[in-house]
Motif scaffolding. Structure first.
Motif, short mmCIF file in Angstrom:
data_model
loop_
_atom_site.label_atom_id
_atom_site.label_comp_id
_atom_site.label_asym_id
_atom_site.label_seq_id
_atom_site.Cartn_x
_atom_site.Cartn_y
_atom_site.Cartn_z
N UNK A 5 62.42 25.29 -1.50
CA UNK A 5 61.63 25.90 -2.13
C UNK A 5 60.74 24.98 -3.30
N UNK A 6 60.96 24.11 -3.52
CA UNK A 6 60.36 22.44 -3.82
C UNK A 6 59.76 21.87 -2.54
N UNK A 7 60.20 22.08 -1.94
CA UNK A 7 60.06 21.10 -0.41
C UNK A 7 59.01 22.22 0.20
N UNK A 8 59.28 23.02 0.21
CA UNK A 8 58.13 24.71 0.55
C UNK A 8 56.61 24.48 -0.19
N UNK A 9 56.29 24.49 -1.34
CA UNK A 9 55.62 24.30 -1.68
C UNK A 9 54.14 22.79 -1.67
N UNK A 10 55.20 21.88 -1.49
CA UNK A 10 54.37 20.74 -0.96
C UNK A 10 54.74 20.25 0.41
N UNK A 11 54.42 20.43 1.19
CA UNK A 11 54.73 21.01 2.69
C UNK A 11 55.13 20.12 2.95
N UNK A 12 56.45 19.94 3.05
CA UNK A 12 57.21 18.88 3.81
C UNK A 12 58.48 19.40 4.01
N UNK A 14 62.73 19.21 4.34
CA UNK A 14 63.87 18.77 3.87
C UNK A 14 64.34 17.55 4.04
N UNK A 15 64.81 17.09 5.48
CA UNK A 15 65.33 15.84 5.68
C UNK A 15 64.43 14.59 5.58
N UNK A 16 62.82 14.23 5.12
CA UNK A 16 61.70 14.11 4.93
C UNK A 16 62.08 13.55 3.21
N UNK A 17 62.15 14.56 2.26
CA UNK A 17 63.13 14.16 1.20
C UNK A 17 64.09 13.57 0.20
N UNK A 18 65.05 14.05 2.02
CA UNK A 18 66.60 13.37 1.66
C UNK A 18 66.36 11.71 2.35
N UNK A 19 65.71 11.69 2.76
CA UNK A 19 65.85 10.24 3.20
C UNK A 19 65.91 9.16 2.77
N UNK A 20 66.31 8.12 3.04
CA UNK A 20 66.56 6.95 2.56
C UNK A 20 66.61 5.47 3.24
N UNK A 21 65.90 4.58 3.03
CA UNK A 21 65.40 3.36 3.59
C UNK A 21 66.39 2.50 3.78
#
Length: 259
Positions: A5-12, A14-21
């Motif tokens: 839901x959080x990723x849907x609100x900010x329009x990103x 989930x794979x981008x949110x979980x990405x670690x450099x």
């Protein structure tokens, strides 16, 4: 709130949110570039790149330049004067002990008849002790060296001294003294008085508690009254940054760091 839901609100995604450099930070290369820059003080990134290639590092000049800039190793294209005692290239560090870093600066005032005089102040950045308050009509580089030599006999030399770009501090006499005694002169950047913050803070107290409230009848009278204030500052005046100890009390609990 769920991740979906959080990723849907900010329009990103989930794979981008979980990405670690996973990029390699090139720690070994970064350390080697800093080592070369510390030894070869006047080498730019191009010469450092050549040396790295000689040593077998498979790295292009763009990466060397990026790390060179990130570490703040950029050099000015031209020096105004030759200052062997001022060849600093490392980031400014906090004082870690008594006699580690001093600060010098001038304050100005006048006698009762309007004659101007200057006061050279020297402060230990760690203990906040006022090491000297030299009064004179005209204090030049040679007089600054004389004060430093007296302090050297009394308590040794520091690792570095922070100063501004006044003509007395950039003089050949002061530079030679620093070079001979292996003391680094740490010059403030133009227009950045905060680089010498300890001296600025001390002079503010000096002016507020002594110069602005004292009537000076002669140069001898000024010398006596300012020296009396200096002793009172070191021996009696509590300092808030030292847990309300006096500078002498705080210094007495430390082990001197002598160059």
């Amino acid at each position: 709130m769920s991740e979906r839901k959080a990723c849907g609100v900010v329009l990103i995604q989930r794979s981008s949110h979980r990405y670690r450099a996973t990029r390699d930070e090139q720690a070994a290369l970064r350390m080697r570039i800093k080592e070369i820059a510390a030894i070869r003080v006047r080498y730019g990134y191009k010469r450092i790149h050549v040396l790295l290639r000689r040593e077998g590092w498979q790295v292009n000049h763009k990466r060397v330049y990026r790390i060179y800039c990130e570490e703040g190793l950029n050099l000015r294209a031209k020096r105004k004067k030759k200052r062997p005692g001022a060849a600093l290239r490392i980031a400014r560090q906090q004082a870690v002990g008594v006699n580690d870093t001093w600060s010098m600066d001038f304050a100005a005032d006048a006698l009762f008849n309007g004659k101007r005089f200057r006061v050279l102040t020297v402060v230990d950045n760690f203990s906040r002790q006022c090491l000297a308050a030299e009064v004179g009509q005209s204090i030049k580089g040679e007089e600054v060296v004389a004060v430093l030599n007296r302090l050297k006999c009394r308590r040794g030399t520091p690792h570095s001294i922070r100063v501004d770009n006044g003509s007395e501090f950039v003089s050949k006499a002061v530079d030679k003294w620093a070079y001979d005694n292996k003391v680094a002169l740490d010059f403030s950047r133009p227009g950045k008085p905060i680089d010498n913050a300890f001296a600025e803070s001390f002079i503010g107290s000096f002016r507020d508690e002594c110069l602005n409230v004292t009537w000076f009848l002669s140069f001898e009278d000024a010398c006596a009254k300012i020296e009396q204030w200096r002793k009172d500052y070191n021996e009696f005046r509590p300092h808030s940054s030292l847990d309300n100890l006096t500078p002498n009390e705080f210094a007495g609990r430390q082990v001197p760091t002598v160059a």
